[in-house]
Design an enzyme around this catalytic site. Sequence first.
Site, PDB file in Angstrom:
ATOM      1  N   SER A  42      43.468  40.093  41.284  1.00 42.59           N
ATOM      2  CA  SER A  42      43.334  39.465  39.963  1.00 42.59           C
ATOM      3  C   SER A  42      41.855  39.210  39.685  1.00 42.59           C
ATOM      4  CB  SER A  42      44.104  38.148  39.917  1.00 42.59           C
ATOM      5  OG  SER A  42      45.487  38.378  40.081  1.00 42.59           O
ATOM      6  N   ARG A  79      42.678  28.014  43.638  1.00 37.35           N
ATOM      7  CA  ARG A  79      41.644  28.948  44.109  1.00 37.35           C
ATOM      8  C   ARG A  79      40.389  28.234  44.626  1.00 37.35           C
ATOM      9  NH1 ARG A  79      45.740  30.853  43.896  1.00 37.35           N
ATOM     10  NH2 ARG A  79      46.447  32.745  42.826  1.00 37.35           N
ATOM     11  N   GLU A 110      37.524  35.393  38.919  1.00 42.59           N
ATOM     12  CA  GLU A 110      38.017  34.985  40.236  1.00 42.59           C
ATOM     13  C   GLU A 110      37.277  35.757  41.320  1.00 42.59           C
ATOM     14  OE1 GLU A 110      42.269  35.338  42.534  1.00 42.59           O
ATOM     15  OE2 GLU A 110      42.253  34.339  40.594  1.00 42.59           O
TER      16      GLU A 110
END
Length: 301
Positions: A224, A174, A294
């Site tokens: 998410s 990420r 996130e």
Amino acid sequence: MNLYQELCSIVGEDNVLRDEPMAAHTTFRIGGPADYFVTPAGADEIGRIVGVCRSADIPYYVIGNGSNLLVGDKGYRGVIIQIYKNMNRIDVQDNEIRVQAGALLSKTAAAAYEAGLTGLEFASGIPGTVGGAVRMNAGAYGGEMKQVLKNASVLTPEGRILTLTADEMKMGYRTSIVSRMDYVVLEAVLTLTPGSREEIRGRMEELKEQRVSKQPLEYGSAGSTFKRPEGYFAGKLIQDAGLRGFHVGNAQVSEKHCGFVINRGGATAKEVTELMDEVVRRVEADSGVRLEPEVKKIGEF
């Protein structure tokens, strides 16, 4: 010339909105008004907008489809630059796809399928744009962007355009050099492998069935909500802490998949933030693992 006039001189009046509700531009369906919402059509326009903002010390933030974003209820003081429908060209040549940053990942995966190219099936259900996916090295179901990226053209904050190879992008979980250096992705070249269209379609349908059965697609969310802690799954940790269905106002931990925080309808950014903070606190108390969001938060809360 004031800021509004300057922005209009760069992209045209139709592509500059004032006091634009960000709830209309995020998959969470949450967010107050941005002072200016600008939709450029190319690298030159983006560079000029960034230059104006930097010279006047005005905050700016680049978004795509707003799929990993929580904007504060009081909105964003500055300029939102959306790279999306005005920069979404997809060109396929042999086993490579050259795609502008504003193209949706799902449409890029569909173009790969039509060309009989395999390797991008994992991205067929990710709601973001290619630019955002490259920036955060988006992934799902065992695939991620760094597996297929050949190179990317980026704009530096100083206005330089660089073409970086996949190695130079330094893509990790990420993250990438784009997020660390605050670059803007303009275009990407993906290298795929010739394959059976029937098998590609089959894999895409298989992943679609998994998403529909396991993810709360009927609600607004940012995907998410937390990063996957090493050695764990965020959703499992949240479930084990007894938080399935836990809610603050209309923000809720999904009963379908505890890794998702959903907007049940009319949720505020404040409610989402309070819920996320409580989830982090309770999971750490239960397991000793501290979850890291996130979702990117911008604006005034």
